[in-house]
Design a protein around this motif. Structure first.
Motif, short mmCIF file in Angstrom:
data_model
loop_
_atom_site.label_atom_id
_atom_site.label_comp_id
_atom_site.label_asym_id
_atom_site.label_seq_id
_atom_site.Cartn_x
_atom_site.Cartn_y
_atom_site.Cartn_z
N ASP A 230 2.76 -12.59 -20.80
CA ASP A 230 1.69 -12.48 -19.77
C ASP A 230 1.94 -13.24 -18.49
OD1 ASP A 230 -0.88 -12.74 -18.44
OD2 ASP A 230 -1.90 -13.50 -20.27
N SER A 231 2.15 -14.80 -18.64
CA SER A 231 2.24 -15.31 -17.35
C SER A 231 3.33 -15.20 -16.50
CB SER A 231 2.15 -16.90 -17.76
OG SER A 231 3.22 -17.44 -18.54
N GLU B 29 -3.39 -14.06 -26.21
CA GLU B 29 -3.34 -13.29 -25.11
C GLU B 29 -2.90 -11.91 -25.66
OE1 GLU B 29 -4.43 -13.95 -22.22
OE2 GLU B 29 -3.65 -16.24 -21.47
N LYS C 169 -5.61 -9.99 -26.97
CA LYS C 169 -6.36 -9.51 -25.63
C LYS C 169 -6.10 -8.24 -25.02
CE LYS C 169 -5.02 -10.84 -21.42
NZ LYS C 169 -4.57 -11.88 -20.28
N TYR C 170 -4.83 -7.85 -25.28
CA TYR C 170 -4.27 -6.55 -24.82
C TYR C 170 -4.90 -5.60 -25.67
CZ TYR C 170 -0.93 -8.85 -21.53
OH TYR C 170 -0.17 -9.39 -20.42
N CYS D 76 3.10 -5.44 -24.41
CA CYS D 76 2.25 -6.33 -23.58
C CYS D 76 2.82 -6.24 -22.14
CB CYS D 76 2.24 -7.89 -24.07
SG CYS D 76 1.47 -8.07 -25.95
N LYS E 247 0.95 -5.19 -19.15
CA LYS E 247 0.62 -5.90 -17.91
C LYS E 247 1.03 -5.12 -16.61
CE LYS E 247 -0.35 -10.29 -15.77
NZ LYS E 247 -0.34 -11.88 -16.01
N LEU F 255 -7.66 -8.02 -17.21
CA LEU F 255 -6.77 -8.99 -17.74
C LEU F 255 -7.25 -10.56 -17.82
CD1 LEU F 255 -3.38 -8.20 -15.74
CD2 LEU F 255 -3.71 -7.83 -17.88
#
Ligand SMILES: NC(=O)c1ccc[n+]([C@@H]2O[C@H](COP(=O)([O-])OP(=O)(O)OC[C@H]3O[C@@H](n4cnc5c(N)ncnc54)[C@H](O)[C@@H]3O)[C@@H](O)[C@H]2O)c1
Ligand SMILES: O=C(O)C(=O)C[C@@H](O)[C@H](O)[C@H](O)COP(=O)(O)O
Ligand SMILES: [Zn+2]
Length: 355
Positions: free
Chosen positions: A133-134, A181, A184-185, A219, A223, A240
Motif C-alpha cells: 500500500d503505502s 490493508e 481491504k483490497y 495488491c 493500487k 482506497l
C-alpha cells in the motif's frame, strides 16, 4: 523480478535486494545521481540496512536513522532531516531512498517532495503494509496533533523496489497489521481474492515466499491500477480510503497501529452498511470471519465516540461540511456516500466500543 509499470507507478518485486541496481539503471537511463541518502528507522537499520547497501553501486552514500514509530511523522523529525540534507549538500541531482515501513515512506516522501521544491525519491518498503500500500501511489505526509497526514503532498516515487524476503524479520504483530490493508483490497475491488486469503491463511501467516509474492503483486497491481486513473483522489481513488475515515478517528486517540485502526474502521463501515441494509448479514459475517482469521481487532476502547467523531470531521475527503464515507454495498464493491446522518455515525462508533 516482477514488474508493474504504468504512467505513474513503477513497482519492482523480487525476493532479494540484488537487482535493485538493475531497477535503478532501467528507470534512470539518462541520469546519474551525485549522492544517495538512505533514510531508515532504527529497527530497519538493524535488520535490513547492510543487506540493502550491499546492492547499491554509488560513489557517495549517506545514511540517516530516525526513531521507529508513528511519532516520527512529525514536523520536528521533518526539520531535523531537512537540516541534515542541507548539511551534506544534497542537490537536485541527488536521490533519497526511503528504506522502511509506511512511517519512513510517508515522512521521507514528504521530505523529498519539498526539499529544493522536489528531488527524486525511491521507496524500498520493508513492512507488509508498505509493500502492498503505502510505497505505491505517491501519498506523502506527516501528522499534527490527532490529525493523520494532515500535512503532505502527492509526489510519485521514481520507483518502488520491493524485496518480499525482508518481511521475514518483521514482528508478527506488524505483519498482521499489514493484513488489514491486504483484506481491504478484497472488499473494495476483488472479492475472489478474499477466498484466496481464507484458503491460504496458514501459509500466509507462515510467510511462505510464494504467498507473499502473490499477495504483494495482487495488491500492488490493484493500487497502481486505481492510482493510474485518479492520481489526486478526485473520485475513484477514495475507495482506497475504505475504513480510514473511522479508522483515523481511533488511531491516534487510542494509540493503536494504522493496520489495527483500519480493521476497526472497516468494521464500523460494515456495521453501518448492515444497519442501512446496503448489505446482507451473510456479507457482514464474511468480513468478521476474515478479520478473525488474521487476528485483527474489530472494536476499540477507552475513548468517547464523540471524540472519534470530532477527528472524523477533519478527514481529507470531506467537503461542504459533510462527512464522506466509503461504505460496502455489495460483494467486493464500495460506494462513497455523504448523506449519512451524524447521529447514526456516532451510534455506529459507540456500537464498536468495548464497554
Ligand atoms: N502513503 C500511503 O498511501 C499510506 C498507506 C497506508 C499507510 N500509510 C501510513 O503508513 C504508516 C504505517 O506503516 P507501517 O505499518 O509500515 O508502520 P512502521 O513504518 O511504523 O513499521 C512498523 C514497525 O516495523 C518495523 N520494521 C519495519 N520493517 C521491518 C523489517 N523488515 N524487519 C523488522 N522490523 C521492521 C519498524 O521499525 C516499526 O517499528 C502509518 O503512518 C500510515 O498512515 C500510508
Ligand atoms: O493511497 C491512498 O489513497 C490511500 O488512501 C491508502 C491508505 O491506506 C493510506 O492510509 C493513506 O495514507 C490514507 O490517506 P489519507 O488521505 O486519508 O491521509
Ligand atoms: Zn491505510
Amino acid at each position: 523480478m516482477e514488474k508493474i509499470k504504468n504512467r505513474v507507478c513503477k513497482v519492482f518485486i523480487d525476493n532479494s535486494y540484488k537487482s535493485f541496481n538493475i531497477a535503478l539503471e532501467k528507470t534512470n537511463i539518462n541520469d546519474v545521481y551525485d549522492a544517495v541518502l538512505i533514510i531508515t528507522d532504527q529497527n530497519v537499520y538493524n535488520s535490513q540496512l547492510n543487506k540493502f547497501v550491499a546492492s547499491i553501486k554509488a560513489k557517495t552514500i549517506y545514511e540517516y536513522i530516525i526513531p521507529h514509530g508513528e511519532e516520527s511523522k512529525s514536523l520536528e523529525v521533518y526539520e531535523e532531516i531537512m537540516k541534515y540534507c542541507i548539511k551534506i549538500n544534497l542537490s537536485r541531482k541527488s536521490v533519497i531512498i526511503a528504506l522502511g515501513g509506511g512511517v519512513v515512506g510517508d515522512l521521507v516522501g514528504f521530505v523529498a517532495s519539498t526539499y529544493m521544491r522536489g528531488i527524486d525519491v525511491i521507496q524500498v518498503p520493508t513492512t507488509l503494509l508498505a509493500q502492498v500500500d503505502s510505497s505505491i501511489g505517491g501519498k506523502t505526509g506527516i501528522n499534527l496533533g490527532n490529525l493523520k497526514n494532515i500535512i503532505g503532498t502527492f509526489y510519485q516515487p521514481k520507483f518502488t523496489y520491493t524485496n518480499v524476503e525482508s518481511l521475514k524479520t518483521l514482528p508478527y504483530k506488524e505483519f498482521l497489521g499489514g493484513m488489514a490493508e491486504v483484506i481491504k483490497y478484497g472488499f473494495i475491488y476483488d472479492y475472489e481474492f478474499l477466498n484466496y486469503l481464507v484458503e491460504n491463511s496458514e501459509n500466509i501467516l507462515d510467510r511462505d515466499t510464494e504467498c507473499l509474492f502473490y499477495i504483494v503483486e495482487k495488491c500492488a497491481s490493484i493500487k497502481a491500477h486505481i492510482v493510474e486513473q485518479d492520481e489526486n483522489e478526485g473520485g475513484l481513488r477514495k475507495i482506497l480510503n475504505f475504513g480510514h475515515t473511522f479508522g483515523h478517528g481511533v488511531e491516534k486517540l487510542c494509540g493503536i497501529s494504522h493496520g489495527e485502526a483500519v480493521s476497526i474502521g472497516m468494521h464500523m463501515a460494515f456495521k453501518l452498511s448492515l444497519k442501512e441494509e446496503f448489505i446482507e448479514e451473510k456479507y457482514y459475517n464474511k468480513f468478521v470471519e476474515v478479520c478473525k482469521l488474521y487476528d485483527l481487532p474489530l472494536t476499540f476502547e477507552g475513548i468517547d465516540e464523540e471524540k472519534v467523531f470530532e477527528v472524523m470531521k477533519n478527514d481529507k475527503k470531506n467537503s461542504f461540511s459533510k462527512i464522506n464515507l466509503v461504505l460496502p454495498v455489495g460483494l467486493g464493491r464500495v460506494e462513497i456516500m455523504n448523506n449519512i446522518k451524524e447521529t447514526l455515525i456516532i451510534d455506529i462508533i459507540k456500537r464498536c466500543k468495548n464497554a
